[in-house]
Design an enzyme around this catalytic site. Structure first.
Site, short mmCIF file in Angstrom:
data_model
loop_
_atom_site.label_atom_id
_atom_site.label_comp_id
_atom_site.label_asym_id
_atom_site.label_seq_id
_atom_site.Cartn_x
_atom_site.Cartn_y
_atom_site.Cartn_z
N ASP A 588 43.17 50.72 46.73
CA ASP A 588 42.60 51.14 45.34
C ASP A 588 41.22 51.31 45.12
OD1 ASP A 588 45.38 50.58 45.13
OD2 ASP A 588 45.09 49.95 42.98
N GLU A 812 49.18 37.07 42.00
CA GLU A 812 48.81 38.43 42.78
C GLU A 812 47.57 38.22 43.92
OE1 GLU A 812 47.92 41.54 40.08
OE2 GLU A 812 48.24 43.18 41.62
#
Ligand SMILES: *[C@@H]1O[C@H](CO)[C@@H](O)[C@H](O)[C@H]1NC(C)=O
Length: 842
Positions: A588, A812
């Site tokens: 990302d 995460e």
């Protein structure tokens, strides 16, 4: 994946919604319209009979035909034979996998692996809430206050036990399956609710809601008992034959004496799966009395009392839409309730003699499975034998169980924006609907990403295949079934109403020009190394698809010079972005060249493709695919050759490997009222050069073990990795060097850092695998690698364990500053790799 988008996902712009609605309604039709327009233009030119006009029209129509053809291929399935037989999910072929907890986004539910499944689920609510309506729990949410929760055991096949903490309540949901008959067999649930702390003064009143949903295929026939209590629900469907559900009377936990419960029931047409919670909420509006004999009555909110068909849909559509049947049982904590599914064809056989899977029989079955799980776990991973602590053993079991319990079965159509061949031009066409496809896959997070993500799945299957290689063949086979005619697989799979309801419209569309790391080749490589004949037979069937997928990747992402590669689909250079993101890379907001251009060369992508060429050429040789081997082996050799890697990516001025592109370090976000933060480019201006960013991308030739153990390049990479000014933190390797000017920086006013410092388990796993590898091979850096290996392993395992003990969740990502779990939770996707790290399985 576009996981970095999660924060922006809160407020979808209305425009995006309209675009998608248009596409969803008229996607394929639009293509026809386009074709019609082309034909119209050609006809007009013919009628005018002007030769020149005709020539122009033909040229244009040629271009249109190409465009039409491209758009068509984007949403056409690949013609290679399927890796799994088309009926591989049917109860006849795979009865033991037919039923499962394949709805990872609900706290507890099961469904069948069918395009038209029968679904079951659980909702609950604590009555007597301080104010207003009780909080109804159903789908896993980040912000509903439930938690921690997760599977203590789950074998991915026939058994699981989950614990859920909800305020003062502790729920345990268990299931066990029993084979038999021709339709997937029987199963039973036990749901137990206890007070969180012993000695709670007042035991709360709790309602459990057990429901069954059909989509019109099945017939459900509830048999009403007294006072809103169903005797059972019988039914029939093509997949399941005859079946019967029974909700047994509640008992005290661990006891068989029944406890008094109050019952309510509701029955209507299926409002659509995403609307089930709202429908129940809207029907929970009548007060009832819970009045156990000899106790004072208590009020509770219940569903309309008696069994009465209520059709909420447009008149006449109820039957076609299917049915929604829900039974509410209300009583005082603590208690257990069992919900039993019996398959007709199993009942007539062996299982009849065995008796209903309930009560002590169910207790026995659950205990046997829990024991078998633990034995199999130790046999496979040998954590006890390897000297890990009981806490680490628990962490390992929970990591695996959460991953297996997150496996879902999805069915539906994606929205795809075709690759029009010219970058950026796909903006001018509308997305089209992909054909309906099934997907059997793990998910990164049950609450936040409860659907398939391509590059996550490769990491998931590294864990799953050690436990049950068959599940991995199923998952990889399904993913390869998503291949389009060009050899592309969309990186985020949003299939079916339930999945779609959780994604804002502008993120629904997958772009057929964009790639994602081919991590599925990691479990494929492991299969190849293991050499299990069943795996090899699978790979033989899968080979044409794997080959097509790799060829597409290698060709479509080719870079400006031979053997260089460039991720398509970087964000444009908007004034609001510090560094335009590269979502297809999976990383990302990891900083790349400051000014996106076609001259870029991406190091990580080149390494992924080198890995792909290596795996595919080995596979081709092993399978005797001579033609493919002849094509792939030289490519693999060129991509692994140190000189071309050096030539394209070694930055002498930086002393490491790097991306190359139009870049300057002199970029900053500055407040510019009223526009908010705006990027300001200073001096020196951008020029073509190596991108001076140290982070995960720097390590890729090492991470994917592309370097020779004697390579002089290994030393500098290990130095960067082991230096706390750069990548080393006490909690694992950080994604971006602490010394980088992008470290911890937001990418825009609304976009906090994501891959800009945090510790991620997937890359730490690859790094540990590489350190283990080089630590075992003779070479000048062997000792350094071995030392870094044991320190990094202790740091990563220690931190994930501490965070799990403190919060009850796997996360995460983890903070490189204090180790804290960050992002969404539970995250039993690639964070589950902590199990393989403990087991030293690389
Ligand atoms: C680099 O980017 C700048 C700013 O967009 C542009 O003016 C320049 O032409 C680019 N250079 C190259 C070699 O692409």
């Amino acid at each position: 994946m576009a996981r970095g988008e999660r924060r922006r996902r809160a407020a979808p712009p209305a425009e995006g919604a309209r675009t998608v609605e248009r596409a969803a309604r008229g996607g394929p039709g639009r293509r026809d319209g386009r074709g019609g327009g082309t034909r119209g233009a050609v006809r007009g030119a013919t009628m005018a009979a002007v030769v020149l006009v005709l020539a122009v029209a033909l040229a244009l129509s040629g271009r249109w035909m190409v465009a039409w053809h491209r758009a068509q291929r984007a949403v056409t399935l690949h013609s290679a034979p399927p890796a799994l037989s088309p009926d591989s999910s049917s109860p006849a072929v795979a009865p033991d996998l037919f039923w499962g907890t394949y709805r990872p986004h609900v706290y507890f539910g099961m469904k069948t692996r069918s395009p038209k499944p029968l679904l079951t689920g659980l909702m609950w609510a604590q009555q007597g809430a301080t104010s207003g309506t009780p909080k109804l729990r159903h789908t896993c949410e980040q912000g509903d206050g439930v938690g921690p929760y997760g599977w203590e055991f789950h074998d991915g096949l026939s058994f699981g036990r989950q614990h859920i903490q909800d305020g003062a309540l502790r729920l345990t949901t268990e299931f066990v399956k029993r084979p038999g008959g021709q339709h997937g067999g029987d199963w039973s649930w036990r749901v137990t609710i206890e007070p969180q702390a012993s000695g709670t003064p007042a035991f709360p009143l709790v309602s459990l809601f057990f429901y069954v949903v059909t989509d019109g295929q099945e017939v459900l026939l509830p048999e009403a008992g007294p006072k809103g209590q169903l005797k059972f629900i019988s039914g029939h469907s093509n997949d399941l034959g005859d079946f019967r559900f029974s909700l047994l009377p509640p008992t005290s936990p661990g006891d068989t004496a029944p406890k008094y419960g109050s019952y309510n029931v509701f029955w209507s047409s299926n409002p659509g799966l995403p609307l089930l919670t709202d429908m129940v909420k809207s029907r929970l509006n009548s007060w009832f009395q819970h009045r156990p004999p000899g106790a004072s009555p208590e009020r509770y909110l219940g569903l309309p009392g008696s069994l009465k068909w209520e059709d909420r849909g447009p008149s006449g559509q109820g039957q076609g839409q299917g049915q929604f049947l829900i039974q509410q049982v209300t009583l005082k904590v603590p208690f257990s309730v069992e919900f039993v599914f019996e398959s007709g064809s199993a009942r007539t056989g062996r299982n009849q003699a065995l008796g209903q899977l309930a009560g002590s029989l169910l207790t026995q079955a659950l205990e046997n499975h829990a024991k078998a799980f633990q034995e199999h776990f130790e046999k496979i991973f040998q954590l006890k034998e390897k000297g890990l602590t009981p806490e680490e053993l628990t962490l390992g079991q929970v990591a695996l169980s959460g991953l297996l319990g997150g496996i879902g079965y999805f069915y539906g159509q994606s929205l795809v924006l075709p690759d029009m061949g010219v970058e950026g031009s796909e903006q001018k066409v509308d997305p089209a609907l992909f054909p309906p496809v099934p997907l059997f896959s793990g998910v990164p997070s049950r609450s936040f990403f409860p659907r398939g993500f391509l590059w996550d799945e490769g990491f998931h299957q590294l864990v799953v295949q050690r436990w049950d290689p068959r599940l991995t063949r199923e998952a990889v086979g399904h993913w390869l079934g998503l291949l389009n005619a060009d050899g592309w697989i969309g990186r985020e799979q949003i299939l079916g109403d339930e999945a779609r309801a959780r994604v804002p419209p502008e993120f629904l569309v997958q772009r057929a020009a964009h790639a994602n790391p081919p991590t599925l080749l990691l479990p494929v490589e492991h299969m190849l190394e293991g050499g299990d004949p069943v795996d090899l037979a699978f790979l033989r069937r899968a080979f044409p698809r794997l080959h097509a997928w790799f060829s597409w990747l290698h060709q479509s992402q080719a870079g400006p010079v031979p053997l260089s590669y460039r991720w398509r689909g970087r964000d444009p250079a908007l004034p609001t972005l510090l560094n335009p993101k590269t979502l297809p890379s999976g990383l990302d907001d990891y900083p790349r060249a400051s000014h996106p251009s076609t001259t870029e060369r991406h190091l990580d992508l080149r390494c992924w493709i080198a890995l792909g060429a290596r795996v595919l050429s080995q596979l081709a040789e092993r399978l005797g695919e001579a033609e493919a081997a002849a094509e792939l082996s030289p490519l693999a050799a060129s991509l692994e050759a140190q000189d071309t890697l050096d030539e394209l990516h070694w930055a002498p001025e930086l002393g490491v490997f790097a991306d190359f592109g139009n870049h300057t370090k002199a970029v900053q976000l500055k407040p510019r009222p009223p526009h908010g933060l705006v990027r300001v480019v200073g001096r020196p201006p951008p020029r073509l050069q190596y991108v001076d960013v140290l982070g995960y991308v720097t390590l890729f030739p090492f991470l994917l073990r592309l370097l020779d153990p004697n390579s002089p390049r290994l030393g500098p990479l290990l130095d960067v990795l082991g230096d706390s000014r750069h990548l080393w933190s006490p909690f694992g390797l950080r994604s971006l060097a602490a010394s980088s000017s992008f470290y911890g920086q937001r990418n825009s006013e609304h976009d906090p850092p994501y891959w800009r410092g945090a510790v991620w388990l997937n890359v730490n796993y690859l790094a540990l695998g590489a350190l283990h590898h080089y630590g075992h091979l003779a070479g000048p850096f062997q000792t350094q690698a071995a030392k870094l290996y044991s320190e990094l392993r202790a740091n990563v395992v220690g931190n994930v364990r501490r965070q799990y003990q403190a919060t009850g969740f796997l996360w995460e990502q983890y903070s490189d500053r204090d180790g804290r779990g960050m992002g969404c939770r539970p995250f039993h996707g690639w964070t589950s790799l902590v199990l393989l790290i403990m087991a030293e399985e690389y």
